[in-house]
Structure formats: structure tokens, C-alpha cells
Design an enzyme around this catalytic site. Structure first.
Site, PDB file in Angstrom:
ATOM      1  CG  ASP A  42      41.607  43.544  39.881  1.00  0.00           C
ATOM      2  OD1 ASP A  42      40.716  44.357  40.193  1.00  0.00           O
ATOM      3  OD2 ASP A  42      41.455  42.315  39.918  1.00  0.00           O
ATOM      4  CG  ASN A  81      32.378  37.738  40.478  1.00  0.00           C
ATOM      5  OD1 ASN A  81      32.683  36.804  39.741  1.00  0.00           O
ATOM      6  ND2 ASN A  81      31.212  38.344  40.393  1.00  0.00           N
ATOM      7  NE  ARG A  82      41.263  40.345  43.320  1.00  0.00           N
ATOM      8  CZ  ARG A  82      41.787  39.757  42.255  1.00  0.00           C
ATOM      9  NH1 ARG A  82      41.796  40.387  41.108  1.00  0.00           N
ATOM     10  NH2 ARG A  82      42.308  38.550  42.329  1.00  0.00           N
ATOM     11  CB  ALA A  83      34.583  45.230  42.249  1.00  0.00           C
TER      12      ALA A  83
END
Length: 682
Positions: A190, A271-273
Site C-alpha cells: 500500500d 483513504n490513501r486510494a
């Protein structure tokens, strides 16, 4: 173009400048290695774009290039500084020690001054640059943890050998890997902002051109690099112009909503995407010399940012099951309303109880996998029993031998050593510490025993600060016993895997056993490649049977599996006990054994060893196996429309890794990329 003076290089992307090899040494040092030009690589346009996007906007967070060998992954990354605007490529070798990565004491300065002085490591050099890790999936676990911490905070904190300091370390993380050699754990995966699957070109004209360019580069590196200088300059100017445009990019509310909808549909964690998609879309717009992000930018950004984050949505059988039960209750209520209350139809059916009892007693004498129904169909307890036990048609299946189904490449099961034992075995499955001199030197430590593997560098670092106060007695360096450090080494070793396979009658329905055999053969093949030892146990009827004792012969295991019959009841508890006994007997022979029990079953059971409930008994045995420190994997073979989740419940009791049988295949990332291209929102 200036040659790159590098002491080492990959033969695939480096070439020595031709010249007279008999020249003097000082002239020889002026000759350099030439990198294969970034712009000259053909057929990898998506990879090039992903790398350029990170140069334009480092906030994307880097890129992971995963694909088959020989596809110019490393060549492109190592030549990236040809088109970068002031960013250098800092490579982290796989064999780098913790001191070399994080930083450590400066031995020379400490000895001369008498005070501890810090010498920076690779993470310091990577600050403001590109940190490149080739074969990132093979990186040592402790190095991965260090990089994760620094990548998250942007600061490298050092607390070691009497030194306490910190420095900034913000970098673009770029990794390359071959999925055939294993996968990354999710936390590290990730951290890469975007992901690109790299494959070789299928176009014959492109493959022919690749050969031509490679031969031309090897024939005359200087001339070939000069030929592509114009294209490299144009790309560099394009990156610089896009960097100027980046702060001017505007993001509308509709773009934010579309991004959130796509990420929500992909079921990504955290919420990184969304953040990566927006940053990638900004870079795409800047690269295209625009000030606004459009829908096409978001679509393309999703193809980069979501493949390694997309997750399957969890199954939701419960609402369907509740709906069916509600419909059944409604229909029964309507029938009761329409019927005459005086006739009482449910009591009219058993007109001939003697014949029914004779038929039931005859069925009980037969060896069947399922128990007959004991309660009326409208009873709640009856519904639970029917759901937990196989369908009635399974009971009619007698012994049969199914063929071995389709085999596949198994995904990385991410098995690790859960203890601190030092092992001497050979293999490729698990990284473990070793007391031999064959493993990789990862760090140093003090030892209470006799030193057999001296860590010379760490010993010097420990002794350096005290040289100014120690009596030399004619010695250049004084080392005392408290300074001595030994090397801590790490290596890969094999494990002992015991397969416990459900061969009851329920597995014979719908060709389920054929699929199970194919999956087990795939796991056996993976065990052979990792140099594991395996054993095979089946359970059916009233007992569990050891089909194959612990061995390295995968051929014998496959033969036993091929001839394995299916039929009878389901003694799950007996299978778990037999697997536990086999592992414990093997542990008595080999103290450094790494045991793994793989249970292949749907979790249904109808035969107990004691008078307890069969499934409760199986859970109790599973807890005992977990308490003994035996790693367990549960492969769920349940394929029914309404899933009971018994195997998952059992895996939870055993602290086991849980996989559905369809999740064992290794090409999950490739499937995610293909699924993403057909995303409904696109």
C-alpha cells in the site's frame, strides 16, 4: 552526454565504453558505464508514463512495477535520472545491512576525535531523490519495517550505539519485482502510490526492434546514447514544464465525487486510494498541459492507483438467507390461512408410521455421510441441522474416485516463523535466524557464548569511542571483550506441511473433490518448489487415515491424492487429531521443525469422537492445536449459494489463516487490473 561512472552495473542496461584495455590506470578510471537510454526502450509506454508522473508529482508516492523477467523494468528505473529534473536514483541493494540503510557510527572520525560521530546511510542519500529497490519482494523483513516507518513519517530517527539523531528522508519509492518469486505483504504494498503490471510485447515488429536497438547499444554505447539525446532532452523539458503547471491544476467538486465513488466501488481500505488518484490525475493533466482534471484523467488514474488496493466485497449470504426464510414463513402462513382449521393437514400425513420407521431403520444401517432428519421441516432446530449437514443427495454418494482438477500457481501464503529459534535447514519457504555462516548478515549483537562469527565492523564501532581513554601499549586499536559483537544472520528454510483433506461424501457432489484435488496438487507443487517436506491425511467415514508420512517426495503425495476415494461421513475432529499427532511425532525427531497444518474442508461435520456436538468438538481440538504454536491454514471448499461459514468460524478458533479455495491462485493482482479496465463506472 556525460558517462555515468559506476563501479558496478547490470549487464542488461550497462555497457562499458569501448577503448584500449592496455591504457594506464588513471586513463582507465575516466572510462565510464553507459546506461541504456530511457527514451530508447520500446513497448513499455505505460511504465514510462507511471515513472514520469512520479517525477512530475512526487506526492503520488512512488510506483511498483510487477511483471515477468526480461521486460526492461530495472533498465527504465536506473536510467530515469536521464529525464529527471535534479532527482537522482539511489539504489538499495538486497544484501544491505541495517547499519548501511539507516546509518551508524562513523568509525574513522570517532577513533580520531574520541567522540561518537554519525555516518548517514542510504535513507539520507535518498532524501529528495528516488529510492529504488530491485526485487523488492525479496527484501529482508527488518529492512522493510525500517523503510515503512521512514516512508510514513518522512523522518529517519536513529537510536543506536550511543547515538541519538534524526534527519529528513522524503523520497519517491520505486520497486520492481517478479510475482513468481513471491508477493509483498499488504502494508508494504500500500506504500506504493501506483502499480503497473509489466509484460513483454506480443507484437513481432516491436520484438524485432528491441533486438536491433539492443545490438546497436552493445556495439557502440556512446554513439547509441548520443543518438537518443534529443528525445531525452525533450522528455526532460516536458517534465519540467509539467512541474510548473502542477500548482495551477484545479479540482472540481464533481471530480472529487467521481473519485470517491470509484474508490468506494473498488472497496479499498482507508483513504490513501482517493488521495493517490487525485495526485495522479493532477500529474496527468499537467503532463497534457491542462489546468483542469477531466473524467479521462480520473479513469486513467484509477488504472494506476487501484489494482493493488482493490478488494473483493464480502459475501452477504445472511440477508438472502433471511429473505428466503421470511418468504417460506409467509407462504406457510398463507397455506394455514386458506386451509380448514378442523382438518389439520400436518397430522394427516403420517398415516403409515410402521412403514416409515422400517425405511428409516434400514437407512441407518447403511454407511452414509449424513444423519437422517429427526425433526419436522418447520422446526427452527431442523433448519439449523439441515444447513450444517450436507444436503440429502450427498448421503446417496458411495465411494468414488475423482480425477485431479485444474492446477495453478499458488499465491504467496505469507508464512513466517513465529518463534526465535535458530535453524539450520535448507529451503525457500520461511525466513528465519540461523547460527550457521551461510545466511545473510543483517545486524550484529552481543553474545554470551563463544564467538564463531565475528562482526568485525560492529566490533570496531563499539570500540571506537573509547580509544582516546584506553592504554594503547603500542597498539593502534584496543578492543576489549565488551566490544565484541557477533553477526546475526538470516536465511530461508523449508517447513513441514501436513495436509488434512476432507474426503467425506459431501465432497463428491458437484465435482467438488475434483476441484479440491487440483488445489491440493497446486499446494504440493508449491511445497516442492520451496523445498518443504509434506504429509497427507484424509478423513471420512468414522476415522482419519495417514495416506503418506512426512516425506520430500511430492510424486508419492500426488499418487496418494489421485487414488483417494470419496464417500462416507465427516469425522472432522478425527482428522484434526491425526494431523496434530503426526506433527508432534515429527517435532520429537527434529527440534527446529517449522510445522504447518493445512486443513482442506468446508467445516461441516456429523461424526464426533465423544458424545459432544461434532462441530464444537472440532473447535476445541482446533484451539488446542493453536495453543501448541502450530501454524494452521484453513482452505474453505464451500461453494453453496448460501454459505454457512463453518470453515471460517473454525479458522478463527484456531487463529489460522483463512482462504477460500478460489483465492489460492497467485494472479490476483493481474485479475484486479483486468477487472478494473471493465469497471462499471468507466
Amino acid at each position: 552526454m556525460q558517462p555515468y561512472n559506476l563501479p558496478i552495473g547490470n549487464a542488461a542496461d550497462l555497457c562499458l565504453q569501448p577503448g584500449n584495455h592496455q591504457v594506464k590506470k588513471e586513463k582507465r578510471t575516466q572510462r565510464g558505464f553507459y546506461r541504456f537510454p530511457f527514451a530508447a526502450v520500446i513497448g513499455q509506454e505505460k511504465v514510462k508514463k507511471a515513472l514520469l508522473l512520479n517525477l512530475i508529482n512526487p506526492q503520488i508516492g512512488g510506483v511498483l512495477l510487477a511483471g515477468e523477467k526480461g521486460t526492461a523494468k530495472s533498465t527504465l528505473v536506473r536510467s530515469l535520472n536521464q529525464v529527471a529534473n535534479g532527482m537522482a536514483v539511489v539504489e538499495l541493494p538486497l544484501n544491505a545491512t541495517e547499519d548501511r540503510v539507516i546509518g551508524s557510527i562513523d568509525i574513522e572520525k570517532t577513533i580520531s576525535v574520541g567522540k561518537r560521530s554519525f555516518e548517514s546511510g542510504i535513507l539520507k542519500k535518498a532524501d529528495g531523490n528516488i529510492l529504488y529497490i530491485d526485487e523488492v519482494n525479496l527484501l529482508s523483513e527488518h529492512i522493510v519495517n525500517s523503510i515503512l516507518e521512514v516512508a510514513a513519517s518522512g523522518v529517519n530517527h536513529i537510536e543506536r550505539e550511543g547515538i541519538a539523531c534524526e534527519h529528513a528522508s522524503r523520497f519517491v519509492l520505486i520497486g520492481t519485482m517478479n510475482p513468481e518469486e513471491g508477493f509483498l505483504r499488504s502494508q508494504f504494498l500500500d506504500r506504493f502510490g501506483i502499480y503497473v503490471e509489466v509484460g513483454g510485447s506480443k507484437n513481432l515488429a516491436e520484438r524485432k526492434e528491441v533486438i536491433k536497438r539492443r545490438l546497436a547499444f552493445e556495439s557502440s554505447p556512446a554513439a547509441f546514447v548520443k543518438k537518443w539525446e534529443t528525445e531525452a532532452t525533450e522528455l526532460r523539458d516536458q517534465v519540467i514544464e509539467a512541474q510548473r503547471k502542477l500548482p495551477l491544476i484545479k479540482i472540481s467538486e464533481s471530480i472529487l465525487k467521481l473519485t470517491a465513488d470509484i474508490v468506494n466501488e473498488a472497496n479499498c481500505a482507508g483513504n490513501r486510494a482517493e488521495l493517490v488518484m487525485i495526485q495522479t490525475a493532477k500529474a496527468l493533466a499537467a503532463l497534457d498541459n491542462r489546468k483542469n482534471i477531466n473524467i479521462d484523467d480520473i479513469k486513467e488514474a484509477a488504472e494506476f492507483a487501484l489494482p493493488h488496493r482493490k478488494r473483493e466485497k464480502p459475501d452477504e449470504p445472511e440477508p438472502q438467507e433471511e429473505q428466503q426464510e421470511q418468504e417460506q414463513q409467509d407462504s406457510e402462513a398463507e397455506e394455514e390461512t386458506e386451509a380448514n382449521p378442523d382438518e389439520n393437514p400436518p397430522e394427516e400425513e403420517p398415516d403409515d408410521p410402521d412403514n416409515n420407521s422400517e425405511e428409516e431403520s434400514e437407512k441407518q444401517e447403511e454407511d452414509q455421510p449424513d444423519t437422517p432428519e429427526a425433526d419436522p421441516p418447520d422446526s427452527d432446530e431442523s433448519d439449523d441441522d439441515e444447513a450444517r449437514e450436507p444436503e440429502p443427495e450427498f448421503s446417496e454418494i458411495l465411494d468414488q474416485i475423482d480425477e485431479i482438477g485444474r492446477s495453478f500457481i499458488v499465491r504467496n501464503l505469507n508464512i513466517k516463523a513465529i518463534d526465535r529459534k535458530k535453524r539450520k535447514g535448507e529451503g525457500k519457504r520461511i525466513k528465519t535466524k540461523t547460527d550457521t555462516k551461510q545466511g545473510q548478515y543483517i545486524k550484529s549483537a552481543m553474545s554470551k557464548n563463544k564467538i564463531t562469527d565475528l562482526a568485525f565492523d560492529a566490533t570496531l564501532r563499539a570500540a571506537a569511542p573509547f580509544q582516546s581513554v584506553r592504554e594503547k601499549n603500542g597498539l593502534a586499536l584496543v578492543i576489549k571483550s565488551e566490544d565484541i559483537r557477533e553477526k546475526v544472520r538470516e536465511k530461508r528454510t523449508g517447513s513441514t506441511i501436513v495436509f488434512v483433506v476432507d474426503a467425506s461424501g459431501s465432497m463428491g457432489a458437484k465435482k467438488r473433490m475434483e476441484t479440491v484435488k487440483g488445489a491440493v496438487v497446486s499446494l504440493l507443487t508449491d511445497a516442492y518448489q520451496k523445498r518443504d517436506r509434506v504429509g497427507l491425511i484424509s478423513f471420512r467415514k468414522n476415522e482419519a487415515e495417514v495416506l503418506l508420512n512426512i516425506t520430500r517426495s511430492i510424486d508419492l503425495a500426488q499418487k496418494c491424492l489421485r487414488d483417494l476415494p470419496t464417500g462416507g461421513k465427516t469425522p472432522l475432529a478425527a482428522g484434526l487429531i491425526k494431523g496434530y499427532e503426526v506433527i508432534k511425532n515429527e517435532q520429537r525427531k527434529h527440534e527446529d521443525l517449522l510445522p504447518i497444518l493445512v486443513l482442506v474442508s468446508d467445516g461441516r461435520t456429523n461424526t464426533a469422537i465423544t458424545d459432544n456436538d461434532p462441530f464444537s468438538e472440532a473447535k476445541e481440538i482446533g484451539k488446542k492445536i493453536s495453543f501448541e504454536g502450530i501454524q494452521t491454514i484453513v482452505v474453505d471448499t464451500e461453494v453453496d449459494f448460501i454459505k454457512l461459514g463453518l470453515a471460517k468460524e473454525l479458522a478463527s478458533c484456531m487463529n489460522a489463516r483463512y482462504y477460500r479455495i478460489e483465492d489460492l491462485e497467485a494472479d490476483v493482482l493481474a485479475d484486479a487490473v483486468r477487472d478494473l479496465s471493465n469497471h462499471s463506472l468507466f
